[in-house]
Structure formats: structure tokens, C-alpha cells
Design a protein around this motif. Structure first.
Motif, mmCIF file in Angstrom:
data_model
loop_
_atom_site.group_PDB
_atom_site.id
_atom_site.type_symbol
_atom_site.label_atom_id
_atom_site.label_comp_id
_atom_site.label_asym_id
_atom_site.label_seq_id
_atom_site.Cartn_x
_atom_site.Cartn_y
_atom_site.Cartn_z
ATOM 1 N N ARG A 6 45.295 30.427 42.509
ATOM 2 C CA ARG A 6 44.254 30.802 41.350
ATOM 3 C C ARG A 6 43.133 31.624 41.765
ATOM 4 N N PRO A 7 43.370 32.910 42.549
ATOM 5 C CA PRO A 7 42.329 33.388 42.931
ATOM 6 C C PRO A 7 41.333 33.917 41.915
ATOM 7 N N ASP A 8 40.052 34.141 42.439
ATOM 8 C CA ASP A 8 39.316 34.753 41.501
ATOM 9 C C ASP A 8 39.112 36.225 41.038
ATOM 10 N N GLY A 39 40.993 34.854 36.291
ATOM 11 C CA GLY A 39 40.522 35.589 37.260
ATOM 12 C C GLY A 39 40.645 37.034 36.892
ATOM 13 N N ARG A 40 40.102 37.879 37.755
ATOM 14 C CA ARG A 40 40.074 39.282 37.503
ATOM 15 C C ARG A 40 41.240 40.022 38.207
ATOM 16 N N LEU A 41 41.445 41.321 37.803
ATOM 17 C CA LEU A 41 42.513 42.154 38.279
ATOM 18 C C LEU A 41 42.085 43.589 38.753
ATOM 19 N N VAL A 42 42.350 43.769 39.693
ATOM 20 C CA VAL A 42 41.951 45.310 40.037
ATOM 21 C C VAL A 42 43.448 45.987 40.564
ATOM 22 N N HIS A 43 43.827 46.781 39.728
ATOM 23 C CA HIS A 43 45.173 47.528 39.916
ATOM 24 C C HIS A 43 44.942 49.097 40.597
ATOM 25 N N ALA A 135 35.785 50.293 50.066
ATOM 26 C CA ALA A 135 34.603 49.513 49.660
ATOM 27 C C ALA A 135 34.385 49.801 48.251
ATOM 28 N N ALA A 136 35.103 50.817 47.607
ATOM 29 C CA ALA A 136 34.937 50.955 46.079
ATOM 30 C C ALA A 136 35.806 50.001 45.255
ATOM 31 N N LEU A 137 36.812 49.584 45.843
ATOM 32 C CA LEU A 137 37.694 48.565 45.130
ATOM 33 C C LEU A 137 37.011 47.141 45.336
ATOM 34 N N LEU A 138 36.462 46.896 46.505
ATOM 35 C CA LEU A 138 35.923 45.544 46.515
ATOM 36 C C LEU A 138 34.522 45.497 45.570
ATOM 37 N N GLU A 139 33.722 46.685 45.786
ATOM 38 C CA GLU A 139 32.652 46.717 44.669
ATOM 39 C C GLU A 139 33.105 46.441 43.085
ATOM 40 N N ILE A 140 34.077 47.225 42.724
ATOM 41 C CA ILE A 140 34.680 47.039 41.364
ATOM 42 C C ILE A 140 35.118 45.532 41.221
ATOM 43 N N GLU A 142 33.992 42.947 42.904
ATOM 44 C CA GLU A 142 32.961 41.890 42.974
ATOM 45 C C GLU A 142 32.215 41.902 41.710
ATOM 46 N N ARG A 143 31.932 43.142 41.225
ATOM 47 C CA ARG A 143 31.046 43.416 39.941
ATOM 48 C C ARG A 143 31.731 43.418 38.632
ATOM 49 N N GLY A 144 33.183 43.075 38.758
ATOM 50 C CA GLY A 144 33.998 42.678 37.391
ATOM 51 C C GLY A 144 34.176 44.178 36.710
ATOM 52 N N LEU A 145 34.075 45.190 37.068
ATOM 53 C CA LEU A 145 33.788 46.566 36.357
ATOM 54 C C LEU A 145 35.438 46.704 35.851
ATOM 55 N N PRO A 146 35.459 46.537 34.364
ATOM 56 C CA PRO A 146 36.738 46.899 33.869
ATOM 57 C C PRO A 146 37.079 48.427 33.547
ATOM 58 N N GLY A 147 38.156 48.285 32.938
ATOM 59 C CA GLY A 147 38.638 49.847 32.686
ATOM 60 C C GLY A 147 39.089 50.812 33.740
ATOM 61 N N VAL A 148 39.251 52.073 33.558
ATOM 62 C CA VAL A 148 40.031 53.069 34.266
ATOM 63 C C VAL A 148 38.878 53.926 35.297
#
Length: 220
Positions: A6-8, A39-43, A135-140, A142-148
Motif C-alpha cells: 500500500r505505497p503512498d 495512493g498516487r500514481l505517476v505513469h 528529479a521531475a518524477l519525484l517532484e511530481i 511528492e507534490r501530487g501533481l495530476p494530469g499530463v
């Protein structure tokens, strides 16, 4: 694994060129697991979702792939959006840096004579340094930025131009790099794909450097 841990945040970078099950179905499986566990997903997606027919592509552009890999990446985006509406989809370009990428290895093999081949002058991308992308992926995340989001370097280069920069950085004989045309060889896929990352850059603190900067002599 996602259900048990159950990762954040889950960042999905998995793909296999030519393998629909990994690139498309796999992304859908990850998205379904995140949807079920929370949790959040970054694809991480690719500029291969575009045909290259347009002068450039910003974050609002819809995929129009022309080869199987691009189609798999586009299908993955569709699944992620449907299953996790608040997910971040990050399209990137040719990834290089630290001498470890396949393109850097190919340039070294050409410049040292251990391989033969050409570097395409009509295959244009916006190369990104692997550390900048991470670094960009980690920032997105951590900040929970949605969308494309579009996360690529701020410079469009052909494979040949990129090869010259790599050779100069590594002190290799750039005269041994031969230019060629991808279109003449019948290699399937988009040719010139320029990612417009303007909107993403306005949202991020991370700087996505141009290749001429991060491949300057003395850098890696």
C-alpha cells in the motif's frame, strides 16, 4: 505487491519495446492495483505516442501513434486515465546521461570502430538527462501533481547531432560517426517529435536542461 505494501506513491516506469503485455496490459494492471489500494500514481509515457506530423506537441495533444510501441504506450495512458483519474502521466523523450544509456553506448561503439552503422539525421527528439527526469518524477510524485506532463530537454536534436555531443564530451573521434536517413532504411516509427514542455516547466521547480548543456565536456 501494491495491495500488500500500500505505497503512498507508485511510479511506473516499466515497458518492453515490442511487448504489448508489459507496456500496455502491465500499465493497466498497475493502475488497477493503485485504484484498489489507494495512493498516487505517476505513469511514465513516451513521445512515441505521437506521429511526428505536427511541428510540436504540448500537454494537451492527443496521441496519434504510428508504430506498435507508440500504440502500446497510448493504450497504457488510456487505461491509467480511466482507472486512476487523478494520476500523473509523464511523457518523456530520449533518455541519456552518465554514459549508461543505449544511445551513448552505440555512439561509443561507432566512434571506436567496434560496431558499424549510421546515426539518423532525420530522427529528431528532445533528449533529457536521466537525473533531470528522475528529479521531475519525484517532484511530481511528492507534490501530487495530476494530469499530463511533458518532461524532456529544452532542445530538439537529431540522433546524429546528439551523437556528436556525446563524442565530444567523451573525447571520441566524431569523424567516425556517419550520418544517415532513417526514412531511407524503412525503420518504422515517427521521425521528428518535438515535445513542448512549457506548461510542465511552469509548474515544476526542477530544471530540465538542454542536451548541449548536460553533454558539455566535463559533464556526465
Amino acid at each position: 505487491m501494491i495491495g500488500g505494501f500500500r505505497p503512498d506513491v507508485t511510479i511506473n516506469v516499466a515497458y518492453r519495446s515490442g511487448d504489448w503485455a508489459t507496456t500496455a496490459d502491465g500499465a493497466a494492471n498497475v493502475a488497477a492495483a493503485v485504484a484498489a489500494s489507494g495512493g498516487r500514481l505517476v505513469h511514465v509515457s513516451s513521445d512515441a505516442v505521437f506521429s511526428g506530423d505536427a511541428p510540436s506537441y504540448d500537454e494537451t495533444c492527443l496521441p496519434d501513434p504510428v508504430n506498435p510501441y507508440g500504440a502500446a504506450k497510448a493504450a497504457a495512458e488510456t487505461a491509467v486515465r480511466a482507472l486512476v483519474p487523478g494520476a500523473a502521466i509523464v511523457r518523456t523523450s530520449l533518455i541519456v546521461g552518465h554514459g549508461a544509456s543505449a544511445h551513448e553506448a552505440f555512439v561509443r561503439s561507432l566512434a571506436t570502430g567496434s560496431a558499424t552503422g549510421v546515426l539518423f539525421t532525420d530522427d529528431v527528439r528532445c533528449p533529457v538527462h536521466v537525473s533531470d527526469l528522475a528529479a521531475a518524477l519525484l517532484e511530481i510524485a511528492e507534490r501530487g501533481l495530476p494530469g499530463v506532463h511533458h518532461a524532456a530537454g529544452d532542445q530538439a536534436l537529431s540522433r546524429y547531432e546528439l551523437g556528436l555531443l556525446i563524442a565530444r564530451r567523451d573525447g571520441l573521434d566524431e569523424k567516425r560517426l556517419r550520418p544517415g536517413l532513417r526514412a531511407a532504411g524503412g525503420v518504422r516509427g515517427p521521425l521528428e517529435v518535438r515535445l513542448d514542455c512549457s506548461a510542465t516547466r511552469r509548474r515544476l521547480h526542477t530544471r530540465l536542461r538542454p542536451a548541449s548543456e548536460f553533454l558539455a565536456p566535463g559533464h556526465s
